[in-house]
Write an enzyme that holds these catalytic residues in place. Structure first.
Site, mmCIF file in Angstrom:
data_model
loop_
_atom_site.group_PDB
_atom_site.id
_atom_site.type_symbol
_atom_site.label_atom_id
_atom_site.label_comp_id
_atom_site.label_asym_id
_atom_site.label_seq_id
_atom_site.Cartn_x
_atom_site.Cartn_y
_atom_site.Cartn_z
ATOM 1 N N ASP A 28 -3.267 -3.133 -4.849
ATOM 2 C CA ASP A 28 -2.207 -4.095 -4.548
ATOM 3 C C ASP A 28 -1.333 -4.349 -5.768
ATOM 4 O O ASP A 28 -0.097 -4.442 -5.660
ATOM 5 C CB ASP A 28 -2.807 -5.418 -4.076
ATOM 6 C CG ASP A 28 -3.233 -5.405 -2.617
ATOM 7 O OD1 ASP A 28 -2.855 -4.475 -1.885
ATOM 8 O OD2 ASP A 28 -3.937 -6.348 -2.212
ATOM 9 N N HIS B 262 -9.321 -2.434 -4.593
ATOM 10 C CA HIS B 262 -8.207 -2.783 -3.713
ATOM 11 C C HIS B 262 -7.254 -3.766 -4.388
ATOM 12 O O HIS B 262 -6.037 -3.687 -4.205
ATOM 13 C CB HIS B 262 -8.685 -3.363 -2.387
ATOM 14 C CG HIS B 262 -7.545 -3.575 -1.442
ATOM 15 N ND1 HIS B 262 -6.965 -2.550 -0.728
ATOM 16 C CD2 HIS B 262 -6.812 -4.685 -1.149
ATOM 17 C CE1 HIS B 262 -5.948 -3.009 -0.033
ATOM 18 N NE2 HIS B 262 -5.836 -4.311 -0.260
ATOM 19 N N HIS C 224 -0.901 -11.287 -4.682
ATOM 20 C CA HIS C 224 0.519 -10.954 -4.530
ATOM 21 C C HIS C 224 1.439 -11.981 -5.188
ATOM 22 O O HIS C 224 2.451 -11.629 -5.795
ATOM 23 C CB HIS C 224 0.865 -10.824 -3.042
ATOM 24 C CG HIS C 224 0.124 -9.722 -2.354
ATOM 25 N ND1 HIS C 224 0.244 -8.401 -2.717
ATOM 26 C CD2 HIS C 224 -0.761 -9.749 -1.319
ATOM 27 C CE1 HIS C 224 -0.527 -7.661 -1.939
ATOM 28 N NE2 HIS C 224 -1.149 -8.462 -1.083
ATOM 29 N N HIS D 32 0.830 -1.212 0.000
ATOM 30 C CA HIS D 32 0.000 0.000 0.000
ATOM 31 C C HIS D 32 0.862 1.258 0.000
ATOM 32 O O HIS D 32 0.552 2.229 -0.702
ATOM 33 C CB HIS D 32 -0.941 0.016 1.198
ATOM 34 C CG HIS D 32 -1.818 -1.187 1.282
ATOM 35 N ND1 HIS D 32 -2.464 -1.577 2.439
ATOM 36 C CD2 HIS D 32 -2.163 -2.112 0.337
ATOM 37 C CE1 HIS D 32 -3.164 -2.670 2.198
ATOM 38 N NE2 HIS D 32 -2.988 -3.020 0.946
#
Length: 307
Positions: A243, A239, A266, A83
């Site tokens: 990321d 969101h 991720h 973030h």
């Protein structure tokens, strides 16, 4: 696509503190201006030697629930960096030093919003060197379970993202054909989220010690538990894009290309960078020619190769 081609750093020192989402510990952070071509670096000031960790995908040691970077020489880590990195790249910063006295970057409100406010309050300054851009030369695709990311050549930065979760999220898709900083301005305040049933699993694994309704969206019985609900109807997918922008900052360059992301995470974000940089034929790193007067990427005289 009009680009501002000088490298940038933060204008003044920024200080803040907060709790880590997973370790529950307080971390004090300083954002410091850095010289041209420094890139983004983390410095663990609670450790006296060999305490620098480059913000580089080659230093990713774990990417399950957050992105963890590790200095392999001294086994020094810093995690939940995505973030803050998104806020740095979203504010068009190329060079910055991030000092921290604990291994997890504070989660703050679970988005990049508070990082963004602090950076904007102090400002960003141009530096006397041209930016470096990463151009995708041919299609690159990686798959990781249901997650898939494809990078494609493009004269502008584009994102098409799809997610698919149980109710109340469901399947969502959004597309952006804008500069990265403009895309970031749409998604920067989207908070991290989880299902209530997953919290106990994370806590059994020693995670989510600092999690709360103040820094994460929590879903239980098909409902959002947070007072006030969502910040917007696209907060979940926004969101995931936040990321993605944060993780792709670890490529070290300003990306020019098209991204098609299906259920990104991720780990897949890391894998696509590894595959991209696995061959010089996949990409080109370029800069503006000092004598060029145009700011348009479509002008063939605008860039020259640096590698």
């Amino acid at each position: 696509m009009i680009l501002d081609n000088l490298q940038k750093t933060i204008a003044k020192e920024v200080n803040f503190s907060g709790v880590g989402l997973h370790n529950g510990k307080i971390c004090n952070v300083k954002l410091l201006p850095a010289a041209v071509n420094t890139g983004i670096i983390f410095k663990r000031v609670d450790i006296s030697t060999n305490n620098i960790i480059p913000a580089d995908f080659k230093f990713i040691s774990d990417s399950k629930l957050c992105t963890t970077l590790k200095n392999y020489g001294n086994d020094v880590k810093v995690y939940t960096v995505e973030h803050l990195l998104a806020a740095i790249r979203g504010n068009d910063i190329d060079n910055i030093c991030i000092e921290c006295n604990s291994e997890e970057i504070p989660v703050l409100d679970g988005s990049a919003q508070k990082f963004d406010t602090m950076i904007k309050n102090e400002g960003v300054v141009k530096q006397n060197e041209y930016k470096k851009y990463l151009l995708i030369k041919k299609p690159i695709t990686v798959r990781n379970g249901i997650s898939k990311i494809t990078l494609l050549p493009s004269k502008s930065f584009k994102i098409n993202c799809t997610i698919n979760f149980p109710t109340p999220i469901g399947k969502q898709n959004v597309s952006f054909d804008k500069e990265l900083t403009e895309i970031y301005s749409k998604v920067f305040n989207a908070r991290t989220f989880c299902f209530f049933d997953d919290i106990e699993k994370m806590k059994k694994n020693g995670l989510a010690k600092g999690g709360s309704l103040e820094n994460a969206i929590v879903i239980k019985n098909k409902k959002v538990l947070n007072t006030g609900g969502l910040r917007n109807n696209y907060e979940f997918i926004y969101h995931k894009i936040l990321d993605l922008l944060g993780d792709l900052t670890l490529s070290n360059y300003n990306l020019v290309g098209s991204i098609i992301a299906e259920c990104p995470g991720h780990e897949t974000n890391k894998l696509v960078m590894e595959k991209l940089f696995s061959s010089f034929s996949n990409y080109q790193i370029v800069q503006k020619r000092p004598e060029s007067s145009s700011n348009n990427i479509e002008n063939n005289n605008f860039f020259h190769s640096t590698v």
